[in-house]
Structure formats: structure tokens, C-alpha cells
Write a protein that holds these residues in place. Sequence first.
Motif, PDB file in Angstrom:
ATOM      1  N   THR A   1       0.824  -1.215   0.000  1.00 12.08           N
ATOM      2  CA  THR A   1       0.000   0.000   0.000  1.00 12.08           C
ATOM      3  C   THR A   1       0.861   1.269   0.000  1.00 12.08           C
ATOM      4  O   THR A   1       0.401   2.328  -0.390  1.00 12.08           O
ATOM      5  CB  THR A   1      -0.962   0.003   1.203  1.00 12.08           C
ATOM      6  OG1 THR A   1      -0.219  -0.303   2.382  1.00 12.08           O
ATOM      7  CG2 THR A   1      -2.069  -1.008   1.033  1.00 12.08           C
ATOM      8  N   GLU A   2       2.114   1.135   0.418  1.00 11.73           N
ATOM      9  CA  GLU A   2       3.014   2.313   0.385  1.00 11.73           C
ATOM     10  C   GLU A   2       3.477   2.609  -1.037  1.00 11.73           C
ATOM     11  O   GLU A   2       3.991   3.688  -1.320  1.00 11.73           O
ATOM     12  CB  GLU A   2       4.227   2.075   1.296  1.00 11.73           C
ATOM     13  CG  GLU A   2       3.843   2.097   2.764  1.00 11.73           C
ATOM     14  CD  GLU A   2       5.022   1.804   3.692  1.00 11.73           C
ATOM     15  OE1 GLU A   2       6.131   1.532   3.180  1.00 11.73           O
ATOM     16  OE2 GLU A   2       4.811   1.853   4.913  1.00 11.73           O
ATOM     17  N   LYS A   3       3.358   1.651  -1.932  1.00 10.39           N
ATOM     18  CA  LYS A   3       3.777   1.834  -3.332  1.00 10.39           C
ATOM     19  C   LYS A   3       2.641   2.388  -4.188  1.00 10.39           C
ATOM     20  O   LYS A   3       2.856   2.869  -5.293  1.00 10.39           O
ATOM     21  CB  LYS A   3       4.196   0.500  -3.970  1.00 10.39           C
ATOM     22  CG  LYS A   3       5.162  -0.312  -3.174  1.00 10.39           C
ATOM     23  CD  LYS A   3       6.577   0.105  -3.483  1.00 10.39           C
ATOM     24  CE  LYS A   3       7.545  -0.598  -2.558  1.00 10.39           C
ATOM     25  NZ  LYS A   3       8.771   0.129  -2.326  1.00 10.39           N
TER      26      LYS A   3
ATOM     27  N   GLU B   1       0.005   4.375  -6.060  1.00 12.32           N
ATOM     28  CA  GLU B   1      -0.252   5.759  -6.473  1.00 12.32           C
ATOM     29  C   GLU B   1      -1.630   5.775  -7.109  1.00 12.32           C
ATOM     30  O   GLU B   1      -1.923   4.909  -7.944  1.00 12.32           O
ATOM     31  CB  GLU B   1       0.731   6.109  -7.592  1.00 12.32           C
ATOM     32  CG  GLU B   1       1.833   7.060  -7.223  1.00 12.32           C
ATOM     33  CD  GLU B   1       2.534   7.463  -8.504  1.00 12.32           C
ATOM     34  OE1 GLU B   1       2.264   8.558  -9.002  1.00 12.32           O
ATOM     35  OE2 GLU B   1       3.316   6.626  -8.998  1.00 12.32           O
TER      36      GLU B   1
ATOM     37  N   ARG C   1      -7.407  -2.307   5.079  1.00  9.25           N
ATOM     38  CA  ARG C   1      -7.598  -1.145   5.950  1.00  9.25           C
ATOM     39  C   ARG C   1      -6.602  -0.033   5.574  1.00  9.25           C
ATOM     40  O   ARG C   1      -6.953   1.147   5.476  1.00  9.25           O
ATOM     41  CB  ARG C   1      -7.400  -1.566   7.413  1.00  9.25           C
ATOM     42  CG  ARG C   1      -7.439  -0.435   8.407  1.00  9.25           C
ATOM     43  CD  ARG C   1      -8.873  -0.034   8.654  1.00  9.25           C
ATOM     44  NE  ARG C   1      -8.989   1.301   9.202  1.00  9.25           N
ATOM     45  CZ  ARG C   1      -9.211   1.579  10.482  1.00  9.25           C
ATOM     46  NH1 ARG C   1      -9.316   0.612  11.350  1.00  9.25           N
ATOM     47  NH2 ARG C   1      -9.338   2.819  10.886  1.00  9.25           N
ATOM     48  N   ALA C   2      -5.334  -0.447   5.352  1.00  9.19           N
ATOM     49  CA  ALA C   2      -4.301   0.529   4.984  1.00  9.19           C
ATOM     50  C   ALA C   2      -4.639   1.173   3.639  1.00  9.19           C
ATOM     51  O   ALA C   2      -4.456   2.380   3.437  1.00  9.19           O
ATOM     52  CB  ALA C   2      -2.937  -0.148   4.921  1.00  9.19           C
ATOM     53  N   LEU C   3      -5.169   0.369   2.728  1.00 16.38           N
ATOM     54  CA  LEU C   3      -5.543   0.894   1.409  1.00 16.38           C
ATOM     55  C   LEU C   3      -6.702   1.883   1.538  1.00 16.38           C
ATOM     56  O   LEU C   3      -6.681   2.973   0.952  1.00 16.38           O
ATOM     57  CB  LEU C   3      -5.928  -0.286   0.505  1.00 16.38           C
ATOM     58  CG  LEU C   3      -6.227   0.019  -0.957  1.00 16.38           C
ATOM     59  CD1 LEU C   3      -4.997   0.575  -1.665  1.00 16.38           C
ATOM     60  CD2 LEU C   3      -6.721  -1.234  -1.678  1.00 16.38           C
TER      61      LEU C   3
ATOM     62  N   ASP D   1      -7.411   3.679   4.047  1.00 19.07           N
ATOM     63  CA  ASP D   1      -6.936   4.903   4.687  1.00 19.07           C
ATOM     64  C   ASP D   1      -6.060   5.728   3.737  1.00 19.07           C
ATOM     65  O   ASP D   1      -6.033   6.951   3.817  1.00 19.07           O
ATOM     66  CB  ASP D   1      -6.109   4.566   5.943  1.00 19.07           C
ATOM     67  CG  ASP D   1      -6.994   4.074   7.073  1.00 19.07           C
ATOM     68  OD1 ASP D   1      -8.224   4.265   6.988  1.00 19.07           O
ATOM     69  OD2 ASP D   1      -6.463   3.484   8.029  1.00 19.07           O
ATOM     70  N   ALA D   2      -5.331   5.036   2.846  1.00 14.93           N
ATOM     71  CA  ALA D   2      -4.331   5.736   2.026  1.00 14.93           C
ATOM     72  C   ALA D   2      -4.932   6.452   0.806  1.00 14.93           C
ATOM     73  O   ALA D   2      -4.408   7.470   0.363  1.00 14.93           O
ATOM     74  CB  ALA D   2      -3.270   4.736   1.548  1.00 14.93           C
ATOM     75  N   VAL D   3      -6.007   5.909   0.267  1.00 20.54           N
ATOM     76  CA  VAL D   3      -6.544   6.484  -0.978  1.00 20.54           C
ATOM     77  C   VAL D   3      -7.408   7.704  -0.639  1.00 20.54           C
ATOM     78  O   VAL D   3      -8.336   7.612   0.165  1.00 20.54           O
ATOM     79  CB  VAL D   3      -7.382   5.428  -1.746  1.00 20.54           C
ATOM     80  CG1 VAL D   3      -7.986   6.038  -3.006  1.00 20.54           C
ATOM     81  CG2 VAL D   3      -6.529   4.217  -2.089  1.00 20.54           C
TER      82      VAL D   3
ATOM     83  N   ARG E   1     -15.624   1.162   0.127  1.00 18.25           N
ATOM     84  CA  ARG E   1     -14.901   1.537   1.350  1.00 18.25           C
ATOM     85  C   ARG E   1     -15.771   2.276   2.359  1.00 18.25           C
ATOM     86  O   ARG E   1     -15.727   1.993   3.559  1.00 18.25           O
ATOM     87  CB  ARG E   1     -13.700   2.414   0.947  1.00 18.25           C
ATOM     88  CG  ARG E   1     -13.213   3.347   2.012  1.00 18.25           C
ATOM     89  CD  ARG E   1     -12.076   4.210   1.576  1.00 18.25           C
ATOM     90  NE  ARG E   1     -12.345   5.082   0.463  1.00 18.25           N
ATOM     91  CZ  ARG E   1     -11.442   5.932  -0.042  1.00 18.25           C
ATOM     92  NH1 ARG E   1     -10.242   5.988   0.484  1.00 18.25           N
ATOM     93  NH2 ARG E   1     -11.739   6.715  -1.059  1.00 18.25           N
TER      94      ARG E   1
END
Length: 238
Positions: free
Chosen positions: A158-160, A162, A179-181, A183-185, A229
Motif C-alpha cells: 500500500t506504500e507503493k 499511487e 484497511r491501509a488501502l 486509509d491511504a486512498v 470503502r
Amino acid sequence: MAVIKSNYAVEEGIYQMEVAWTGDVRPGQFFMLRAWDRDPLLSRPISVHDYDAESGTLSFLYQVKGKGTKLMSELGPMDAIQLDGPHGNGFPDVKSNLVVVGGGMGIAPLLYAVRDFKAKHKRKKVRVYLGYSFESYGVEPFNDVADDVIVNIGGIITEKVEVKRGETVFGCGPNVMMRALADAVPPKHPVYLSLEKRMACGMGVCLGCSVKTVDGNKQVCADGPVFERDELIWEGGL
Ligand SMILES: Cc1cc2nc3c(=O)[nH]c(=O)nc-3n(C[C@H](O)[C@H](O)[C@H](O)COP(=O)(O)OP(=O)(O)OC[C@H]3O[C@@H](n4cnc5c(N)ncnc54)[C@H](O)[C@@H]3O)c2cc1C
Ligand code: FES
């Protein structure tokens, strides 16, 4: 009953099974599989990995976890398997460019999602991110259908990821990754996640696969497994 065309290991403990089957199936849907009589008691839910309507071939990608998947891994060509399905609501038909994020076995439902999207929207782009803990598997078919495939081993996929203007995101993997995805998008991008819960009936009857949503409890098998989501309540996990 359906007849197995092939069933082979693609990596240690990870198998691909091709089955003779024709019908309508949408990306993100799953089947309840069983190739035994009484033990284990329940059929096992496995997502549609790929489907070729022309040759009538349905593919599953699965990891040997316990008794059911071990029994499945011991089957060979011409053996019979019981397929009940397709079940659930799959990924939606989106018209924007697509970003697809898979973690480990979470890649299973995403290949057919990419293939189906590219078949319907030839000019649209799909960028795929695949994250693995140790070894990669199942990457090659994504290279054949996606515009770009980014593979990461041992990192945090998920850190990669974009996400560019107007893109929609599909994801499947361990809950912590989804969950990380989520939160990240950034909120302006729709994010659709395919969830997993242990299942008994697979069709909304036993209420064993509930998940909390903003509209109350829903069943992953019948209402999902794909949820947007913003529908999901993550408090204390899913
Ligand atoms: C909608 C859906 C689609 C799925 N698609 C795939 C797929 O394409 N490929 C694949 O490899 N797996 C998939 N799974 C998970 C798969 O159903 C389980 O791994 C399988 O049922 C395990 O059965 P078993 O008899 O081998 O193991 P069991 O003896 O039942 O369990 C062995 C271990 O697996 C865990 N487990 C069992 N069921 C699940 C589950 N549903 N989710 C997470 N962990 C579980 C148990 O907690 C236990 O630790 C999917 C699950 C769902 C709900
Ligand atoms: S598995 Fe029975 S309601 Fe979902």
C-alpha cells in the motif's frame, strides 16, 4: 458436478485448478467448492480467478490452508468437483481508469476483474500492484492483460500505490492491507474491497459471515464479498 481439466502447484502450497464450466459469472463472485462427502462438513468458498467463456474454462487459484483445500489439491484431471454458484455480488462495472491492489492470495479474484474491465473498456488503463510476503506467484497472466504491473516482495504494497486523477481502486488481501488501502486512498476516489469471512451456507441464510456497515450488519456472502470503502465500519477490525 463439474470435471477438472487441470490442477497444479504454481508455488509451494498454492494451486491453480481449471474446471469445465459454462455460464454467466462476474468478477469478484465466488463458488462453494466440495470434493468430499461428509468431512469436512462445509463446502469451501473460492473466488473466480479467471474465466474463458469460449473454451468453457473456469479457474481457481487457492492456497492449501486446512483439510478442504488439501483435499482439493490432491485432485487431478477428469476428477469431479461440486461447484455451487456463482455466489455474491462482484466488482462493479466502472468506466474510469482502474488501479488494482492485491496482497498475497488476495490476487485471486483480481485477474478476472482486470480481464473483464479491459474487454469492456479497451481504451481505459489498468495499473496493478501485487504484494507478497516471500515469493511471487500468478504474476504472468496480469502482465498479459494489464497496462502496468508493479510487484513487491517483503514490503508494504500500500506504500507503493499511487492513485491518479479520476481513477477507481479495487483491492483484495488481508484485512490489515485493505484497511491501509482504505486509509491511504484520498476520499475522492471510489475504493471497492473484496472481503473474506468464514462461510457456512454461502447464500445469506446462516448469518455466519456478518460485517458491520453504515447500513447495519450485512452478509459478506450475499451482500458482498465486494463492498465500497465508505460502507464499512472498521472499529476493532471487520
Ligand atoms: C468469498 C471468499 C472467497 C475466497 N476466495 C479464495 C481464493 O480464491 N483462494 C483461496 O486460497 N482462498 C479463498 N478464500 C479462503 C478459503 O475459503 C479458505 O482458505 C478455505 O475455506 C480454508 O478451508 P480449509 O478446509 O482448507 O481450511 P480450514 O481447516 O477450514 O481452515 C484452515 C485455516 O484457514 C483459515 N480460514 C478458513 N476459512 C477462511 C476464510 N474464509 N478466510 C480466512 N481464513 C480462513 C482458518 O481460520 C484456519 O486458520 C475465500 C474466502 C471467501 C470468504
Ligand atoms: S455464509 Fe451463511 S450467511 Fe453468509
